[in-house]
Design an enzyme around this catalytic site. Structure first.
Site, PDB file in Angstrom:
ATOM      1  N   ASP A   1      37.769  44.871  -5.908  1.00 37.15           N
ATOM      2  CA  ASP A   1      38.140  45.288  -4.554  1.00 37.15           C
ATOM      3  C   ASP A   1      39.581  44.853  -4.313  1.00 37.15           C
ATOM      4  OD1 ASP A   1      38.499  45.725  -1.855  1.00 37.15           O
ATOM      5  OD2 ASP A   1      36.630  44.767  -1.236  1.00 37.15           O
TER       6      ASP A   1
ATOM      7  N   LYS B   1      49.844  54.023   6.556  1.00 37.76           N
ATOM      8  CA  LYS B   1      50.573  54.908   5.659  1.00 37.76           C
ATOM      9  C   LYS B   1      52.082  54.894   5.937  1.00 37.76           C
ATOM     10  CE  LYS B   1      47.204  56.105   3.055  1.00 37.76           C
ATOM     11  NZ  LYS B   1      47.170  55.652   1.648  1.00 37.76           N
TER      12      LYS B   1
ATOM     13  N   TYR C   1      45.333  54.251  10.831  1.00 37.05           N
ATOM     14  CA  TYR C   1      45.556  54.864   9.525  1.00 37.05           C
ATOM     15  C   TYR C   1      47.011  55.274   9.362  1.00 37.05           C
ATOM     16  CZ  TYR C   1      45.151  58.000   5.538  1.00 37.05           C
ATOM     17  OH  TYR C   1      45.326  58.604   4.323  1.00 37.05           O
TER      18      TYR C   1
ATOM     19  N   ASN D   1      46.001  54.276  -5.722  1.00 36.21           N
ATOM     20  CA  ASN D   1      45.285  55.324  -4.992  1.00 36.21           C
ATOM     21  C   ASN D   1      44.284  54.765  -3.982  1.00 36.21           C
ATOM     22  OD1 ASN D   1      43.968  58.109  -4.649  1.00 36.21           O
ATOM     23  ND2 ASN D   1      42.284  56.872  -5.459  1.00 36.21           N
TER      24      ASN D   1
END
Length: 264
Positions: A70, A167, A163, A97
């Protein structure tokens, strides 16, 4: 004149995080088809073992290994290097990823646990893994770091505050790192996909497959293999060529919030 040359990938060793499904799995399999050796990393051991078998089918002469890990757990990341088989420690390419989104709640209604989980994986985990391999690449005087960002790293939108924040952080981190490594042969690439139909929306809607499907109603989204092709394309450029950013969306999507949906 440079042309596509898949032989540049033969014998290269690639680390792929979040390799148990979606873009990560498709990327691992496509690198395998190109003759690369792959170390697949993810939390779900059964899933990455299944993907590894698909890699074996794609190219039986390459070497493959799976590591259950993890990336959001710093203690686990600290043990990563020791878990890589000795014959796969000359790593050439890192594909960061691993990442996900939870919920569409607006600020004020977002659970602290969701905030912490997204930042722990999407940002802190990516940074921890990257730092480990940057040191390795500097020692070897070669290497390529490919970070999976998103259209959300270019444009905020309502219902995605956390989110998009993660990013945007990935974008800033990647761009800064490229500048820091400009005096080295190490390449740095940021992949910025738009709508891609994978487990992504199912996770966002906490397992509600019907809600996830509606995200893509009326248009043809990208699929994991589309993004895998962009990743492998970037990795297969000549050593002096660096694709710094690859921004890719479905033809009927123009931004995070602008798309055309057929009513048919």
């Amino acid at each position: 004149m440079s042309v596509f040359n898949a032989s540049r990938l033969v014998g290269k060793t690639v680390i792929v995080t979040g390799a148990s499904a979606g873009i990560g799995a498709a990327t691992a399999i496509l690198f395998a088809k190109g003759g690369s050796n792959i170390v697949l990393i993810a939390r779900r051991k059964d899933a990455i073992d299944a993907v590894a078998q698909q890699c074996v089918t794609a190219h039986k002469q390459s070497d493959f290994a799976t590591i259950q890990l993890d990336v959001s757990d710093k203690a686990q990341v600290a043990t990563l290097w020791d878990k890589i088989p000795q014959d796969l420690r000359n790593v050439d390419i890192l594909v960061n990823n691993a990442g996900f989104v939870l919920g569409v709640e607006h600020v004020g209604d977002i659970k602290d646990a969701d905030v912490e989980a997204m930042f722990a994986t999407n940002v802190l985990g990516l940074i921890s893994v990257t730092q480990l391999f940057v040191r390795h690449f500097k020692e070897r005087k070669t290497g390529h770091i490919i970070n999976l960002s998103s259209v959300a790293g270019r444009e905020p939108y309502a219902g995605g505050s956390i989110y998009t924040a993660t990013k945007h952080a990935v974008h800033a981190f990647t761009a800064s790192m490229m500048r820091e490594l400009v005096n080295t042969p190490i390449r740095v690439t940021e992949i910025q996909p738009g709508m891609v139909e994978t487990e992504f929306s199912i996770v966002r809607f906490r397992g509600d497959a019907d809600a996830a499907k509606k995200v893509y109603d009326g248009l043809q989204p990208l699929v994991a293999e589309d993004i895998a092709e962009e990743i492998v394309w970037a990795a297969s450029r000549p050593p002096h060529v660096n694709l710094a950013e690859v921004f890719v969306m479905p033809v009927n999507q123009a931004s995070a919030t602008v798309s055309y949906r057929s009513k048919a």
